[in-house]
Design a protein around this motif. Structure first.
Motif, PDB file in Angstrom:
ATOM      1  N   LEU A 223       0.956  -1.456   0.406  1.00 36.28           N
ATOM      2  CA  LEU A 223      -0.072   0.152   0.218  1.00 36.28           C
ATOM      3  C   LEU A 223       1.092   1.173   0.285  1.00 36.28           C
ATOM      4  N   ALA A 224       1.704   1.507   1.100  1.00 34.59           N
ATOM      5  CA  ALA A 224       2.752   2.199   1.353  1.00 34.59           C
ATOM      6  C   ALA A 224       3.188   2.598  -0.359  1.00 34.59           C
ATOM      7  N   GLN A 225       4.018   1.642  -0.904  1.00 33.94           N
ATOM      8  CA  GLN A 225       4.733   2.066  -2.325  1.00 33.94           C
ATOM      9  C   GLN A 225       3.239   2.505  -3.636  1.00 33.94           C
ATOM     10  N   VAL A 226       2.538   1.972  -3.760  1.00 36.63           N
ATOM     11  CA  VAL A 226       1.699   1.998  -4.561  1.00 36.63           C
ATOM     12  C   VAL A 226       0.645   3.078  -4.407  1.00 36.63           C
ATOM     13  N   THR A 227       0.736   4.158  -3.022  1.00 32.00           N
ATOM     14  CA  THR A 227       0.393   5.084  -2.992  1.00 32.00           C
ATOM     15  C   THR A 227       1.477   6.190  -3.571  1.00 32.00           C
ATOM     16  N   ALA A 228       2.497   6.110  -3.373  1.00 35.13           N
ATOM     17  CA  ALA A 228       3.547   7.455  -3.407  1.00 35.13           C
ATOM     18  C   ALA A 228       3.908   7.020  -4.686  1.00 35.13           C
ATOM     19  N   PHE A 229       3.275   5.780  -5.817  1.00 34.83           N
ATOM     20  CA  PHE A 229       3.470   5.998  -6.821  1.00 34.83           C
ATOM     21  C   PHE A 229       2.364   6.509  -7.186  1.00 34.83           C
ATOM     22  N   THR A 230       1.170   6.391  -6.938  1.00 33.20           N
ATOM     23  CA  THR A 230      -0.041   7.106  -7.544  1.00 33.20           C
ATOM     24  C   THR A 230       0.017   8.457  -7.685  1.00 33.20           C
ATOM     25  N   VAL A 231       0.334   8.322  -5.987  1.00 28.93           N
ATOM     26  CA  VAL A 231       0.913  10.285  -6.081  1.00 28.93           C
ATOM     27  C   VAL A 231       0.927  11.002  -7.166  1.00 28.93           C
ATOM     28  N   ALA A 232       2.517  10.646  -7.040  1.00 31.58           N
ATOM     29  CA  ALA A 232       3.644  10.835  -7.703  1.00 31.58           C
ATOM     30  C   ALA A 232       3.403  10.897  -9.254  1.00 31.58           C
ATOM     31  N   HIS A 233       2.676   9.685  -9.624  1.00 31.71           N
ATOM     32  CA  HIS A 233       2.389   9.911 -11.685  1.00 31.71           C
ATOM     33  C   HIS A 233       1.739  10.865 -11.693  1.00 31.71           C
ATOM     34  N   THR A 234       0.321  11.239 -10.431  1.00 25.28           N
ATOM     35  CA  THR A 234      -0.672  12.203 -11.015  1.00 25.28           C
ATOM     36  C   THR A 234      -0.161  13.462 -11.116  1.00 25.28           C
ATOM     37  N   VAL A 235       0.535  13.550  -9.647  1.00 17.86           N
ATOM     38  CA  VAL A 235       1.087  15.454 -10.160  1.00 17.86           C
ATOM     39  C   VAL A 235       1.741  15.378 -11.392  1.00 17.86           C
ATOM     40  N   THR A 236       2.868  15.069 -12.034  1.00 12.98           N
ATOM     41  CA  THR A 236       3.396  15.352 -13.144  1.00 12.98           C
ATOM     42  C   THR A 236       2.948  14.734 -14.542  1.00 12.98           C
ATOM     43  N   LEU A 237       1.927  13.665 -14.285  1.00 10.20           N
ATOM     44  CA  LEU A 237       1.288  13.486 -15.290  1.00 10.20           C
ATOM     45  C   LEU A 237      -0.545  14.953 -15.846  1.00 10.20           C
ATOM     46  N   ALA A 238      -0.566  15.580 -14.171  1.00 10.55           N
ATOM     47  CA  ALA A 238      -1.421  17.459 -14.764  1.00 10.55           C
ATOM     48  C   ALA A 238      -0.143  18.059 -15.403  1.00 10.55           C
ATOM     49  N   LEU A 239       1.074  18.356 -14.802  1.00 13.04           N
ATOM     50  CA  LEU A 239       1.954  19.298 -14.998  1.00 13.04           C
ATOM     51  C   LEU A 239       2.224  19.069 -16.409  1.00 13.04           C
ATOM     52  N   ALA A 240       2.995  17.383 -17.083  1.00 10.82           N
ATOM     53  CA  ALA A 240       3.191  17.429 -18.273  1.00 10.82           C
ATOM     54  C   ALA A 240       1.774  17.977 -18.853  1.00 10.82           C
TER      55      ALA A 240
END
Length: 378
Positions: A223-240
């Motif tokens: 859960l910790a890994q999937v949550t970190a991965f999800t939050v991170a790629h959501t941020v850069t997906l939006a910025l890009a």
């Protein structure tokens, strides 16, 4: 061990990494004519390579023909295109209502010969006369030409855009106005696009998620890994997607492959959940978000349904990742996860296979060596 390797390899074999880029078609529909400007690897079209069957032109039966075309100057390549057009035109699925349309070449723009290891993106503009019955137009091409992004230009912010695959054709595009989409239809379509970007098209993302899975079957680490991965790629997906952050694919893609190697090796030598592992997964999630954004950007679209596209695509990506974890858990976690030998006989060998796949992708994307190209799943 054989079960784990079969799982990893079958998932990779069922998917394609990002080597195959879709062609992009900008469509303009008028009262009596439709014109389509397509950005594509023209050599693959002229060589009649069936890119639905391969993701590396070196594996094609007519690879020598493709390589010869790649080395041609623009004038010679254009002459080859025009000479073969009578046959090639059959690959373009243009129609007005029930009537098929045969496109003609309006113009061709081909860059000069450069690095032969890099794709040369050319542009061809096609047109077709429309019957005077006012029927709407559909655009596509045959499955052997690979995926095709369709974007309706000279239209509003909510104009139609889609990624077509397997010989699909676009929605009906009217001659007056444009094929507007509702927020709900855009949201649902991009959920599907996001899911398909993972399954079956995102081999590198699938393998990365498997790397997270084989770190530990315990709920908290996963859960910790999937949550970190999800939050991170959501941020850069939006910025890009907003154009705030732009990094070339030539940089992002090798780094994504390197992230696969890193998590797999750490699974083997340091399988302890801590702030370091979470931070590393978060950083790699930022990279994967940039990879997702390249597809979202190709699909185009204005700002009217930006949030629908962004959220829908992200949800689809998450559903695809969860599906990968669910399949791995059912096939591996449930039957073997509580065995004393699970880590030594399954998790470590599987992580080693994942690391080797990642190393191959790093080398191929940095140096274009293709030294393992003879292995079918690579």
């Amino acid at each position: 061990m054989s079960t784990v390797i079969a799982l990893a390899l079958s998932l990779v074999n069922a998917a394609q990494a990002h080597e195959l880029r879709p062609a992009i078609a900008d469509v303009s529909v008028g009262a009596d004519e439709v014109s389509v400007e397509i950005e594509l690897a023209l050599e693959a079209l002229v060589a009649e390579i069936d890119v639905s069957e391969i993701d590396d032109t070196d594996a094609a039966p007519n690879a020598a023909r493709y390589d010869a075309l790649r080395a041609m100057d623009p004038a010679a390549l254009e002459a080859e295109l025009r000479g073969a057009w009578d046959g090639l035109a059959e690959n373009f699925l243009f129609s007005a209502g029930e009537a098929g349309l045969r496109p003609a070449i309006l113009s061709v723009a081909i860059p000069e010969v450069g690095d032969l290891d890099l794709v040369r993106d050319s542009r061809i503009t096609l047109s077709a006369a429309l019957p005077d019955d006012g029927t709407p137009v559909t655009i596509g091409w045959t499955a052997n030409n690979g995926p095709l992004v369709i974007r309706q230009v000279d239209a509003g912010d909510d104009a139609y855009s889609a990624l077509l695959d397997g010989g699909e054709v676009s929605e009906a595009l009217p001659r007056q106005g444009y094929a507007a989409e509702t927020a709900g239809s855009v949201f649902w379509r991009f959920i599907i696009e996001g899911f398909e970007h993972i399954i079956p098209k995102g081999a590198d993302h699938i393998v990365f998620v498997l790397g997270l899975f084989f770190f530990s079957l315990a709920v908290r680490p996963l859960l910790a890994q999937v949550t970190a991965f999800t939050v991170a790629h959501t941020v850069t997906l939006a910025l890009a997607a907003l154009g705030i952050v732009t990094i070339p694919a030539s940089i992002v893609e090798p780094l994504i492959a390197a992230s696969i190697v890193f998590v797999a090796v750490e699974n083997i030598v340091r399988p302890q959940l801590g702030i370091w592992r979470t931070v590393v997964v978060f950083v790699f999630g930022l990279l994967h978000g940039l990879g997702f954004a390249s597809v979202l950007g190709e699909l185009g679209g204005g700002q009217t349904h930006f949030l629908s596209r962004l959220i829908g695509f992200n949800i689809g990506v998450e559903l695809g990742q969860l599906a990968v974890i669910a399949v791995a858990f059912v096939l591996v976690g449930l039957p073997f996860g509580k065995r004393d030998w699970y880590r030594s006989a399954i998790a470590i060998p599987a992580s080693l296979v994942i690391a080797l796949i990642g190393v191959h992708w790093v080398m191929d994307r940095v140096f274009d060596l293709g030294f393992l190209g003879f292995v079918p799943f690579l």
